[in-house]
Motif scaffolding. Structure first.
Motif, PDB file in Angstrom:
ATOM      1  N   VAL A 284     -21.715  16.675 -31.335  1.00  0.00           N
ATOM      2  CA  VAL A 284     -22.918  16.630 -30.357  1.00  0.00           C
ATOM      3  C   VAL A 284     -24.007  15.848 -30.954  1.00  0.00           C
ATOM      4  N   LEU A 285     -24.259  16.063 -32.173  1.00  0.00           N
ATOM      5  CA  LEU A 285     -25.398  15.305 -32.535  1.00  0.00           C
ATOM      6  C   LEU A 285     -24.834  13.832 -32.937  1.00  0.00           C
ATOM      7  N   SER A 286     -23.689  13.571 -33.277  1.00  0.00           N
ATOM      8  CA  SER A 286     -23.232  12.273 -33.540  1.00  0.00           C
ATOM      9  C   SER A 286     -23.259  11.528 -32.163  1.00  0.00           C
ATOM     10  N   TYR A 287     -22.549  12.065 -31.321  1.00  0.00           N
ATOM     11  CA  TYR A 287     -22.547  11.517 -29.839  1.00  0.00           C
ATOM     12  C   TYR A 287     -24.005  11.043 -29.372  1.00  0.00           C
ATOM     13  N   HIS A 288     -25.182  12.273 -29.511  1.00  0.00           N
ATOM     14  CA  HIS A 288     -26.345  11.685 -29.243  1.00  0.00           C
ATOM     15  C   HIS A 288     -26.828  10.546 -30.009  1.00  0.00           C
ATOM     16  N   HIS A 289     -26.844  10.581 -31.349  1.00  0.00           N
ATOM     17  CA  HIS A 289     -27.264   9.198 -31.659  1.00  0.00           C
ATOM     18  C   HIS A 289     -26.538   8.078 -31.483  1.00  0.00           C
ATOM     19  N   LEU A 290     -25.399   8.119 -31.225  1.00  0.00           N
ATOM     20  CA  LEU A 290     -24.444   7.032 -30.952  1.00  0.00           C
ATOM     21  C   LEU A 290     -24.773   6.564 -29.626  1.00  0.00           C
ATOM     22  N   SER A 291     -24.915   7.356 -28.678  1.00  0.00           N
ATOM     23  CA  SER A 291     -25.131   6.741 -27.232  1.00  0.00           C
ATOM     24  C   SER A 291     -26.530   6.072 -27.171  1.00  0.00           C
ATOM     25  N   GLU A 292     -27.414   6.337 -28.156  1.00  0.00           N
ATOM     26  CA  GLU A 292     -28.883   5.518 -28.425  1.00  0.00           C
ATOM     27  C   GLU A 292     -28.774   4.369 -29.274  1.00  0.00           C
ATOM     28  N   GLN A 293     -27.873   4.286 -30.247  1.00  0.00           N
ATOM     29  CA  GLN A 293     -28.076   3.496 -31.433  1.00  0.00           C
ATOM     30  C   GLN A 293     -26.932   2.362 -31.659  1.00  0.00           C
ATOM     31  N   ALA A 294     -25.827   3.000 -31.157  1.00  0.00           N
ATOM     32  CA  ALA A 294     -24.575   1.826 -31.023  1.00  0.00           C
ATOM     33  C   ALA A 294     -24.338   1.018 -29.785  1.00  0.00           C
ATOM     34  N   THR A 295     -23.916  -0.133 -30.010  1.00  0.00           N
ATOM     35  CA  THR A 295     -23.385  -0.865 -28.957  1.00  0.00           C
ATOM     36  C   THR A 295     -22.370  -0.302 -28.306  1.00  0.00           C
ATOM     37  N   ARG A 366     -21.831   2.543 -20.458  1.00  0.00           N
ATOM     38  CA  ARG A 366     -20.755   3.393 -20.766  1.00  0.00           C
ATOM     39  C   ARG A 366     -20.385   3.010 -22.320  1.00  0.00           C
ATOM     40  N   LYS A 367     -21.181   3.289 -23.351  1.00  0.00           N
ATOM     41  CA  LYS A 367     -20.919   2.818 -24.664  1.00  0.00           C
ATOM     42  C   LYS A 367     -19.605   3.499 -25.263  1.00  0.00           C
ATOM     43  N   MET A 368     -19.032   4.707 -24.824  1.00  0.00           N
ATOM     44  CA  MET A 368     -18.028   5.193 -25.276  1.00  0.00           C
ATOM     45  C   MET A 368     -16.733   4.879 -24.729  1.00  0.00           C
ATOM     46  N   THR A 369     -15.734   4.152 -25.563  1.00  0.00           N
ATOM     47  CA  THR A 369     -14.782   3.753 -25.056  1.00  0.00           C
ATOM     48  C   THR A 369     -13.625   4.519 -25.787  1.00  0.00           C
ATOM     49  N   ALA A 370     -12.214   4.269 -25.174  1.00  0.00           N
ATOM     50  CA  ALA A 370     -10.925   4.996 -25.459  1.00  0.00           C
ATOM     51  C   ALA A 370     -10.148   3.997 -26.311  1.00  0.00           C
ATOM     52  N   ALA A 371      -9.435   4.466 -27.231  1.00  0.00           N
ATOM     53  CA  ALA A 371      -8.493   3.730 -28.048  1.00  0.00           C
ATOM     54  C   ALA A 371      -6.925   3.691 -27.518  1.00  0.00           C
ATOM     55  N   GLY A 372      -6.182   2.780 -27.358  1.00  0.00           N
ATOM     56  CA  GLY A 372      -4.714   3.172 -26.878  1.00  0.00           C
ATOM     57  C   GLY A 372      -4.108   2.098 -27.975  1.00  0.00           C
ATOM     58  N   LEU A 373      -2.871   2.526 -28.185  1.00  0.00           N
ATOM     59  CA  LEU A 373      -1.957   1.903 -29.438  1.00  0.00           C
ATOM     60  C   LEU A 373      -0.707   1.938 -29.048  1.00  0.00           C
ATOM     61  N   ALA A 374       0.212   1.216 -29.300  1.00  0.00           N
ATOM     62  CA  ALA A 374       1.827   0.805 -29.026  1.00  0.00           C
ATOM     63  C   ALA A 374       2.118   0.243 -30.561  1.00  0.00           C
ATOM     64  N   ALA A 515      -5.573  -1.466 -27.443  1.00  0.00           N
ATOM     65  CA  ALA A 515      -6.500  -1.595 -26.297  1.00  0.00           C
ATOM     66  C   ALA A 515      -7.821  -0.663 -26.361  1.00  0.00           C
ATOM     67  N   LEU A 516      -9.030  -1.299 -26.000  1.00  0.00           N
ATOM     68  CA  LEU A 516     -10.131  -0.439 -25.880  1.00  0.00           C
ATOM     69  C   LEU A 516     -10.357  -0.367 -24.255  1.00  0.00           C
ATOM     70  N   GLN A 517     -10.406   1.087 -23.925  1.00  0.00           N
ATOM     71  CA  GLN A 517     -10.310   1.028 -22.614  1.00  0.00           C
ATOM     72  C   GLN A 517     -11.752   1.773 -22.026  1.00  0.00           C
ATOM     73  N   ASN A 518     -12.111   1.452 -20.855  1.00  0.00           N
ATOM     74  CA  ASN A 518     -13.314   2.411 -20.290  1.00  0.00           C
ATOM     75  C   ASN A 518     -12.950   2.820 -18.801  1.00  0.00           C
ATOM     76  N   SER A 519     -13.436   3.962 -18.588  1.00  0.00           N
ATOM     77  CA  SER A 519     -13.270   4.295 -16.889  1.00  0.00           C
ATOM     78  C   SER A 519     -13.885   5.599 -16.755  1.00  0.00           C
ATOM     79  N   THR A 520     -14.103   5.898 -15.408  1.00  0.00           N
ATOM     80  CA  THR A 520     -14.976   7.180 -15.202  1.00  0.00           C
ATOM     81  C   THR A 520     -14.200   8.350 -15.782  1.00  0.00           C
ATOM     82  N   LYS A 521     -12.791   8.315 -15.989  1.00  0.00           N
ATOM     83  CA  LYS A 521     -12.072   9.585 -16.560  1.00  0.00           C
ATOM     84  C   LYS A 521     -12.729   9.867 -17.934  1.00  0.00           C
ATOM     85  N   LEU A 522     -13.209   8.995 -18.463  1.00  0.00           N
ATOM     86  CA  LEU A 522     -13.771   9.474 -20.063  1.00  0.00           C
ATOM     87  C   LEU A 522     -14.761  10.292 -20.071  1.00  0.00           C
TER      88      LEU A 522
END
Length: 574
Positions: A284-295, A366-374, A515-522
């Motif tokens: 929780v604390l990491s996500y809070h600061h990441l949403s403010e500080q990270a691109t 929407r600064k948080m993205t999801a990672a996909g790998l093959a 892949a780096l992906q973003n959508s409402t489902k995140l």
């Protein structure tokens, strides 16, 4: 004037340094020396100057080292001195390779102390610290006798990332937290707040910030930062404070990758239930600061889900098997993702930048993205890409590496990077094309163009930016190539049904997709995290009650998490 567009990388925590060791090994595996057999155009090779710095050692010899700052615990460096191995310090690794015996070294140390001291020699007690064990791979590496055919059993024997590190770091790279000794059974730096407090301590902060400044001043056109950190423990607090410092002092793009251990973490004086609560609060604390500080930030793990006491299930990749809780093997998968996903803005002569890359996949804050790998891609030996994509149907090409995230197949914004697919495997020549001529994708003239069309047709209302390089993932030592099953060929393609690779042969390279992906489902990922907070009783978490975390600070972080979740509502799309 063209600048190098340098990136400075940070690695906070033991698992982050595991991932980093594989990542830097991979960079050096791609180095080109003179005329080599791979026929890859120059513009399709990585620009190593983006991540590396050139310097001179004490012997006036050119050195080429990662532009990197690493932070870890006492005991994690193994045989490697804190000051690195560029300036002769490697002689400390193994006394059998020294012309100077240990007894003579101790006598010289005693004489130096006596010369600068009023104590008599009889009053001095010299204690020798036991030498760290050196892995067989590192021993052979030092003797320049590494055998590609030798089984070093690193998955079973590696006790630290130093045991399989091929790359050599600059003397200012490694930083060890004073007084915090690695304990494999519990987290020595357990809470986010403890990491934040440590950053503010003069002993750590002054020297570390000076090292950041020295790296930045060497750059001609610094474009930003990669920040890898362990989110399950206090290294998240260190990373959060570091990002805050980077924004205040340098105002550059930052791509953060919070890393979850592939197994449940333990903390001092905490049973599994309390340990679960600590992990949730740290997140929780990491996500809070990441949403403010990270691109942009992308949580990574080989686990399907996290924040639970039990039932931690590992992801699976077709054709690859690994020990679910093995740090050496799982970190290699995350490093392969990072290496491939970032290729788009690290290639030579590319117009892409880290800032544009982040902006493309983070619409509407929407600064948080999801990672996909093959890995490997799944392309059959002798099969063309156009046929592979046509036959994939509704089957997903990617396995998610962000726990608890499934971006879906509609209204997805994504950046997809393919590597290791030769141009001649795109499609058949017209005179041999047959039914391929009837496919719309036959008009595509590149791998990236064909992937773009595939996702345009398969993902409803989505925006895809595709890139490609013919450079495959190098899987030779010290990459854990033992993970590849017998049905994978030596160049990483799937063999026909029932066929197996020649016994004793190994996979040397592999095509892959990241892949780096973003959508409402995140938003569901954030829902799962917030739901776990209802089970947390902050007052009962002794680790946090002694670390100075105020209830108001925690409540503010929870409120901000809900506000951040609102960015993933359907009404906020694009």
């Amino acid at each position: 004037m063209n600048h190098t567009r340098e990136i400075l990388t940070f690695q906070f925590g033991t698992y982050a340094n595991y991932v980093g060791a594989h990542f830097w090994n991979q960079q050096e595996a791609n180095f080109k020396y003179g005329d080599e057999s791979d026929q890859v155009a120059e513009e399709q090779l990585p620009n190593n100057d983006i991540l590396y710095r050139e310097g001179l050692n004490a012997l006036n010899r050119t050195t080429y080292t990662p532009r990197l700052l690493s932070v870890d615990l006492v005991g994690t460096l193994g045989h490697i001195p804190v000051s690195g191995e560029l300036y002769g310090n490697f002689v400390q690794r193994d006394h059998e390779l020294l012309p100077l015996g240990t007894g003579e070294e101790l006598e010289q140390a005693r004489q130096r102390v006596e010369e600068g001291s009023d104590y008599a020699s009889q009053q001095l007690e010299v204690k020798e610290q036991p030498k760290a064990a050196i892995s067989e791979y590192q021993r052979d590496l030092l003797k320049q006798s590494v055998s590609p055919g030798k089984d070093y059993r690193l998955a079973e024997t590696a006790n630290s990332w130093a045991d399989f590190l091929y790359a050599r770091y600059h003397p200012r790279t490694m930083n060890v937290l004073p007084g915090l000794v690695r304990d494999p059974s519990v987290q020595a730096l357990g809470t986010y707040s403890a990491g934040s407090e440590l950053w503010q301590g003069v002993d750590f902060n002054d020297e570390f910030c000076d090292r950041i400044r020295l790296y930045v001043e060497e750059c001609d056109g610094l474009q930003g930062f990669h920040v890898l950190f362990d989110i399950d423990d206090g290294f998240g607090g260190l990373a959060g404070k570091c990002l805050e410092h980077l924004n205040d002092e340098y105002s550059r793009t930052s791509f953060a990758l919070p890393l979850h251990y592939p197994r449940a973490t333990s903390y001092a004086q905490a049973d599994p239930r309390l340990a679960h609560g600590i992990r949730v609060v740290n997140s929780v604390l990491s996500y809070h600061h990441l949403s403010e500080q990270a691109t942009m930030f992308t949580p990574l793990s080989t686990l399907e889900s996290i924040w639970r006491n039990s039932n931690l299930k590992s992801r699976s990749l077709p054709g690859v098997q690994w020990q679910a809780d093995n740090l050496y093997q799982t970190s290699a998968l995350l490093a392969a993702f990072l290496d491939t996903a970032t290729l788009g803005y690290r290639l030579r002569h590319t117009p892409e930048s880290l800032l544009r890359f982040c902006d493309r996949v983070t619409p509407a804050d929407r600064k948080m993205t999801a990672a996909g790998l093959a890995l490997p891609l799944g392309l059959g030996q002798g099969q063309d890409l156009i046929e592979f994509l046509d036959q994939s149907g509704d089957r997903a090409l990617l396995t998610q590496l962000t726990p608890g995230c499934e971006p879906g197949t509609a209204y997805v914004v994504q950046s997809v990077t393919a590597r290791g697919i030769p141009a001649e495997r795109l499609k058949r020549p017209r005179e041999q094309a047959g039914k391929q001529l009837r496919m719309a994708a036959y008009g595509c003239d590149s791998v990236s163009h064909m992937l773009q069309l595939y996702y345009q047709c398969s993902y409803h209302g989505s925006v895809t930016n595709a890139a490609a390089s013919p450079l495959p993932l190098r899987t030779q030592l010290p990459f854990p190539y033992e993970m590849f099953g017998g049905g994978i060929s030596g160049d990483g393609f799937h063999l026909p049904a029932q066929a197996e690779r020649v016994p004793g042969s190994r996979v040397d390279s592999a095509p892959m997709l990241a892949a780096l992906q973003n959508s409402t489902k995140l938003g569901e990922h954030l829902d799962h995290l917030h739901a776990q907070t209802h089970r947390v009783q902050l007052a009962k978490l002794q680790a946090y009650s002694t670390s100075g975390l105020e209830r108001d600070e925690y409540d503010a972080a929870l409120d901000h998490l809900l506000e951040f979740h609102d960015h993933y509502a359907d009404s906020q799309y694009l």
